[in-house]
Write an enzyme that holds these catalytic residues in place. Sequence first.
Site, PDB file in Angstrom:
ATOM      1  N   ASN A   1     -84.711  -6.603  -1.250  1.00 19.89           N
ATOM      2  CA  ASN A   1     -84.803  -6.059  -2.609  1.00 19.89           C
ATOM      3  C   ASN A   1     -83.884  -6.895  -3.510  1.00 19.89           C
ATOM      4  OD1 ASN A   1     -82.169  -5.066  -2.363  1.00 19.89           O
ATOM      5  ND2 ASN A   1     -82.892  -3.082  -1.595  1.00 19.89           N
ATOM      6  N   ARG A   2     -83.887  -6.568  -4.787  1.00 13.29           N
ATOM      7  CA  ARG A   2     -83.168  -7.414  -5.740  1.00 13.29           C
ATOM      8  C   ARG A   2     -81.692  -7.530  -5.381  1.00 13.29           C
ATOM      9  NH1 ARG A   2     -79.934  -6.979  -9.715  1.00 13.29           N
ATOM     10  NH2 ARG A   2     -79.930  -4.721  -9.538  1.00 13.29           N
ATOM     11  N   LYS A   3     -81.105  -6.378  -5.034  1.00 14.30           N
ATOM     12  CA  LYS A   3     -79.674  -6.365  -4.742  1.00 14.30           C
ATOM     13  C   LYS A   3     -79.373  -7.196  -3.486  1.00 14.30           C
ATOM     14  CE  LYS A   3     -75.907  -3.358  -5.243  1.00 14.30           C
ATOM     15  NZ  LYS A   3     -75.348  -2.075  -5.128  1.00 14.30           N
ATOM     16  N   GLU A   4     -80.229  -7.031  -2.483  1.00 12.16           N
ATOM     17  CA  GLU A   4     -80.018  -7.793  -1.243  1.00 12.16           C
ATOM     18  C   GLU A   4     -80.144  -9.295  -1.506  1.00 12.16           C
ATOM     19  OE1 GLU A   4     -81.639  -4.459   1.988  1.00 12.16           O
ATOM     20  OE2 GLU A   4     -83.054  -5.797   1.008  1.00 12.16           O
TER      21      GLU A   4
ATOM     22  N   ASP B   1     -90.763   0.246   3.768  1.00  9.68           N
ATOM     23  CA  ASP B   1     -91.503   0.138   5.028  1.00  9.68           C
ATOM     24  C   ASP B   1     -93.005   0.067   4.759  1.00  9.68           C
ATOM     25  OD1 ASP B   1     -89.134   0.249   6.408  1.00  9.68           O
ATOM     26  OD2 ASP B   1     -89.166   2.429   6.596  1.00  9.68           O
TER      27      ASP B   1
END
Length: 851
Positions: A205-208, A275
């Site tokens: 995701n964006r944060k990751e 998922d």
Amino acid sequence: MERREVESFFERASSVRALVIGDLMLDEYLWGKTDRISPEAPVQVVEVNREDLRLGGAGNVVNNLVALGCKVSVCSVVGDDDNANLLRGAFEEKGVDLEGLFHDPERKTSKKTRVIAANQQIVRIDRETRAHICDDCQQKVLGYLYARLGDFDVVVVSDYLKGVLTPAVLEALCQAGRTLGIPVVVDPKGNDYGKYRGATLLTPNRKEAEIASGIAIADVAALQQAADKLLSELALDALLITRSEAGMSLFPSAGAAVHIPTVAREVYDVTGAGDTVIAVLSLGLACGLSMADAAWVANVAAGIAVGKLGTSTVSPQEIVVEVGHGLKDSDSKIKNLDVLTHIIAQERARGKKVVFTNGCFDLLHVGHVKYLQKARELGDLLVVGLNTDASVKRLKGETRPLIEESERAHILAALDCIDYVVLFDEDTPLTLIEALVPTVLAKGADYKIEDVVGREVVEAGGGRAPPAASSTRSSTPTEVVAPKPLPAGPISASYPSIPGGTMKKAFITGITGQDGSYLAELLLDKGYQVHGMIRRSSSFNTGRINHIYRDPHEAETRLLLHYGDLNDASSINRLLREVRPDEIYNLGAQSHVRVSYDVPEYTGEVDALGAVRILEGIRETGLNTRFYQASSSELYGKVLETPQRETTPFYPRSPYACAKAYAFYITKNYRESYGMFACNGILFNHESPRRGETFVTRKITRAAARIRLGLQERLYLGNLEAKRDWGFAGDYVEGMWRMLQCDQPDDFVIATGETHSVREFAELVFSRHDLELAWQGAGVDEKGVERRSGKVLIEIDPRYFRPAEVDLLLGDSGKARRELGWRPETSFRELVAMMADADLKIAQKELRANG
Ligand code: NAP
Ligand code: G4F
């Protein structure tokens, strides 16, 4: 992608063999209530009344792939304990191949137990081993991969950093995947992405992605930079970055990025959506879709997943249906019964009225078209059951039809008034009607009601007996049957008639307010004569009803206004004697919770004693008047149960709520003591473009629009964390009216069943104006900053904090839905958009006026 392509993609799913490798978990949920503190230690005691066990971690990806129809194998290492047996049992039930599931007696099978009370997670208990799997297990995993990898069409790697995916396992997997040409799709975790080098596709995701690349992602340019860095460092084929409400972005190693906007209509629960994304994406790649197409379908699936509460899987049918929604071309209107049954079930669940009609429609003529247009007006969508060629032949003889079924279907589908066409081969449409259970059956006037096929099915589903046909023309169908405007049960068949005429008279206090104005419109529409009580004011306060007000000297004026005040019993009694209303709606109130702390006594006078003044007035004048009291979800205050319903105990938290509590009980008391028809509508927050400008929603929509146009610099708010169940006021006044049409008086909760925080509301509104907010700081120093410009748009002003706050409101309107047939028609997002757009128009006017 075309709908047909998506359908055929899913048809291929059953032949896909997918391997899921990663960390398996059990998610246990213990639901209960808490209303006491333990004598042993200062902690809450939770009385558990429901337990739930679900497959978590990589297990949830397995769930998703199984729901999509593929054959799934699992490779993982778990303990040798009871939880491992539970996992095995759950997988076996789903037909999952467990040859690659190994046991290590030294490890604990991961189990996360969440204790939830009053909708709050109180504690999470983790039982797990987080170390890398032992050498022996690693050898077993590698052995399995070398032996079996070639059997699969795709590998999904689900990493939760619990130790199954050691660097050696990942390296072997990515290398073997490349050699054998099998896509390896990874849902990554942690800061070190080096171990995923050589995988086909990563889905952070964006944060990751921000953490893994070390690049702050504030805009699309930074997003591209971060993607380029990860793509080249990790030698991936592509990277898919999921961006919550901003959708997802696919970055192929060669070629341009593809940005896919979100298709979520309503967001209830984002848990597990990742998922769903990786499962659909992997299936797409296994079926040979391009990365962009696979991402597109995964995005559609994610939109469906976040719109569901508690379930974390999405079926192919749901995806096909959703795609069909986006492509309402004439082709996509023609459905087979399976898919249509699904669509109609969803539309009905959304409260849409589904009209059904059927026929041969050979040689369509103007009479048909008029009939179909009329039928469509009876509900929200029209489904046409069309006889196949074979069934037309049986019914009309060998020479018919003149036009073959696919052409007839396409001609019908091209009409705007028709939403769906479905073919049927039987002599009657009974099978279709039984499957679709429409709300309204439309038939030609030449049919006798008792002969209408499927009538019983519709009535059993809640429809009413159809009116008798009034026309006898046989070739031009014009009459419709079995409308279902209200449930037959509670609606009074013996509504008291009004002396001297048939027009019902309603009396509304608070008619100049938000609800008063919508209610007046509704009642005028229903043919009522509406009397409103207004307060004398030095300036005009009738802005919300000017559009429906007519000069009382004009003939047939049905809206009449009278001066009066809830603090003045003599004015109330005089008006009751003069008007002699059939229904009274007591909406007048000092309705601002924060202000009630400043004027507590006055609030009590108007909101509490105002109600008893009217009730006494009705009693003293001996009128047979039905009374509606505007009660409020504020009564639940410091909530003792979530969601709140009619039986939930009250815990008022403000002078306003205390006053409303008195009004609630006095209404009930007059009902029980004097047999009065008196109802409490316990309404949760409802908003609209007519909402007062100091209530938080309107304050936000107004400020965001003005900030966008440079008319205002900043917005000051109080508690951003408060959560409310916000609905649309226009929908809620219908509930008030329905309460007074019942056979017996009662109290009802009116709510949407969805809750959102003030913060979330603000984010959505500003984003509607293309102002994306980022939050910086904490507590009273927290600020809402526009991502692009870095400008501070929102600040906290403690003046707007309340001495005692109501943290969370979430209503259960099940009783109103069942007994009144009421349901909200407007979604949260539609409400936000409606209010934001209306305030933008006002701000634009202001800007023009300022020159
Ligand atoms: P609103 O916009 O604040 O309107 C309040 C109305 O009450 C106005 O017409 C106001 O007249 C009138 N009023 C105030 N003091 C009065 C007095 N002394 N005598 C006669 N009329 C008086 O409120 P609303 O949002 O429409 O809400 C309607 C009712 O539902 C209120 O009782 C409110 O407490 C209750 N309620 C509202 C919500 C919600 O979310 N909106 C939820 C639950 C319950 P002026 O125009 O002259 O001020
Ligand atoms: O919009 P609000 O002022 O509505 P509140 O207090 O929920 O009351 C409304 O709904 C009730 C039904 O539950 C009605 F009975 C009542 O008549 C009224 O219509 O505040 C909503 C939440 C609160 O928790 C408040 O603390 O928003 C929080 N909030 C945060 N900043 C703010 C602000 N509220 C206001 N008014 N202004 C702020 O700047």
